[in-house]
Scaffold this motif. Structure first.
Motif, mmCIF file in Angstrom:
data_model
loop_
_atom_site.group_PDB
_atom_site.id
_atom_site.type_symbol
_atom_site.label_atom_id
_atom_site.label_comp_id
_atom_site.label_asym_id
_atom_site.label_seq_id
_atom_site.Cartn_x
_atom_site.Cartn_y
_atom_site.Cartn_z
ATOM 1 N N MET A 22 0.836 -1.207 0.000
ATOM 2 C CA MET A 22 0.000 0.000 0.000
ATOM 3 C C MET A 22 0.867 1.251 0.000
ATOM 4 O O MET A 22 0.551 2.220 -0.698
ATOM 5 C CB MET A 22 -0.961 -0.023 1.184
ATOM 6 N N GLN A 25 2.033 1.706 -3.545
ATOM 7 C CA GLN A 25 0.951 2.158 -4.417
ATOM 8 C C GLN A 25 0.589 3.627 -4.159
ATOM 9 O O GLN A 25 0.306 4.365 -5.094
ATOM 10 C CB GLN A 25 -0.294 1.295 -4.212
ATOM 11 N N ASP A 149 -3.565 -10.067 -4.283
ATOM 12 C CA ASP A 149 -4.047 -9.011 -5.183
ATOM 13 C C ASP A 149 -5.444 -8.553 -4.800
ATOM 14 O O ASP A 149 -5.744 -7.363 -4.837
ATOM 15 C CB ASP A 149 -4.017 -9.479 -6.639
ATOM 16 N N THR A 150 -6.295 -9.492 -4.411
ATOM 17 C CA THR A 150 -7.651 -9.138 -3.984
ATOM 18 C C THR A 150 -7.611 -8.321 -2.703
ATOM 19 O O THR A 150 -8.324 -7.314 -2.566
ATOM 20 C CB THR A 150 -8.508 -10.406 -3.798
ATOM 21 N N LEU A 152 -5.146 -6.424 -1.572
ATOM 22 C CA LEU A 152 -4.599 -5.101 -1.898
ATOM 23 C C LEU A 152 -5.635 -4.244 -2.616
ATOM 24 O O LEU A 152 -5.883 -3.095 -2.233
ATOM 25 C CB LEU A 152 -3.337 -5.239 -2.749
ATOM 26 N N ASN A 153 -6.261 -4.792 -3.649
ATOM 27 C CA ASN A 153 -7.232 -4.012 -4.423
ATOM 28 C C ASN A 153 -8.454 -3.644 -3.595
ATOM 29 O O ASN A 153 -8.978 -2.532 -3.719
ATOM 30 C CB ASN A 153 -7.629 -4.761 -5.695
ATOM 31 N N THR A 154 -8.900 -4.546 -2.737
ATOM 32 C CA THR A 154 -10.037 -4.251 -1.859
ATOM 33 C C THR A 154 -9.690 -3.129 -0.891
ATOM 34 O O THR A 154 -10.486 -2.203 -0.678
ATOM 35 C CB THR A 154 -10.464 -5.517 -1.087
ATOM 36 N N LEU A 156 -7.349 -0.774 -1.214
ATOM 37 C CA LEU A 156 -7.186 0.486 -1.944
ATOM 38 C C LEU A 156 -8.534 1.058 -2.374
ATOM 39 O O LEU A 156 -8.779 2.266 -2.238
ATOM 40 C CB LEU A 156 -6.277 0.292 -3.154
ATOM 41 N N ALA A 157 -9.423 0.208 -2.881
ATOM 42 C CA ALA A 157 -10.743 0.673 -3.325
ATOM 43 C C ALA A 157 -11.564 1.187 -2.140
ATOM 44 O O ALA A 157 -12.239 2.225 -2.246
ATOM 45 C CB ALA A 157 -11.481 -0.451 -4.044
ATOM 46 N N SER A 158 -11.499 0.492 -1.018
ATOM 47 C CA SER A 158 -12.238 0.925 0.172
ATOM 48 C C SER A 158 -11.703 2.255 0.688
ATOM 49 O O SER A 158 -12.476 3.141 1.090
ATOM 50 C CB SER A 158 -12.149 -0.126 1.264
ATOM 51 N N ARG A 161 -12.989 4.963 -1.559
ATOM 52 C CA ARG A 161 -14.408 5.260 -1.303
ATOM 53 C C ARG A 161 -14.576 6.152 -0.077
ATOM 54 O O ARG A 161 -15.529 6.919 0.008
ATOM 55 C CB ARG A 161 -15.215 3.982 -1.126
ATOM 56 N N SER A 165 -7.604 8.590 -0.103
ATOM 57 C CA SER A 165 -6.519 7.942 -0.839
ATOM 58 C C SER A 165 -5.310 8.832 -1.089
ATOM 59 O O SER A 165 -4.377 8.418 -1.736
ATOM 60 C CB SER A 165 -7.036 7.395 -2.163
#
Length: 167
Positions: A22, A25, A149-150, A152-154, A156-158, A161, A165
């Motif tokens: 994170m 990213q 990957d799931t 990390l992506n979850t 970052l997306a949360s 939202r 970020s």
């Protein structure tokens, strides 16, 4: 607004791995919370002795200091009790990402690690201490059994939202 992340959960949930990813990213600084433990804490854990609240206090203070240094920092920290999270909430803009992991998976992961001071025998104490962060609005819960990957992506997306970020 200044932004800091605490990647939290029991040993073996992937705090350090997710925290590093994170930070990369988000182009933030990463701090390994385990490195902030006083030597006596690390020695106690390596010997299979769980930490108590008194032993955790200076460690939590060091983590809070790292979170306060600048915007855009990610720290790995178990933050198992609400009181610990509340102590870190003294730093404005802190968001927690709780890597939720079942007992059996945590035990298996920690048992498989050869290069860490935390023995699998302390998993029981970690789960006994854990106060799941239900209904805490600044906590994002992520299923740590998913692929990396799931996870990390979850996370970052949360975070996006929540509008959190960027520092």
């Amino acid at each position: 607004m200044a932004q800091s992340l605490v990647i939290m959960g029991v040993s073996g949930c992937g705090k350090s791995t997710l925290g590093q990813a994170m930070a990369t990213q988000l182009e933030w600084r990463f701090v390994e919370g385990d490195d902030l433990h006083p030597p006596e804490n690390r020695a106690a854990m390596a010997a299979g002795r769980p930490l108590d609240d008194t032993m955790r206090a200076p460690w939590l203070d060091r983590i809070a200091a790292e979170l306060s240094q600048d915007a855009g920092v990610v720290v790995s920290c178990s933050a198992l009790k609400r009181a610990y999270r509340d102590r870190l909430r003294g730093v404005p803009g802190v968001v927690f990402i709780h890597l939720a992991l079942p007992y059996d998976v945590a035990k298996s992961r920690v048992s498989a690690r050869a290069d860490h001071f935390m023995p699998a025998t302390l998993i029981d104490s970690q789960f006994a201490t854990l106060e799941p962060p239900a209904n805490e609005p600044d906590v994002i819960e992520v299923d740590a059994t998913a692929s990396f990957d799931t996870v990390l992506n979850t996370a970052l997306a949360s975070l996006a939202r929540m509008g959190r970020s960027a520092p």
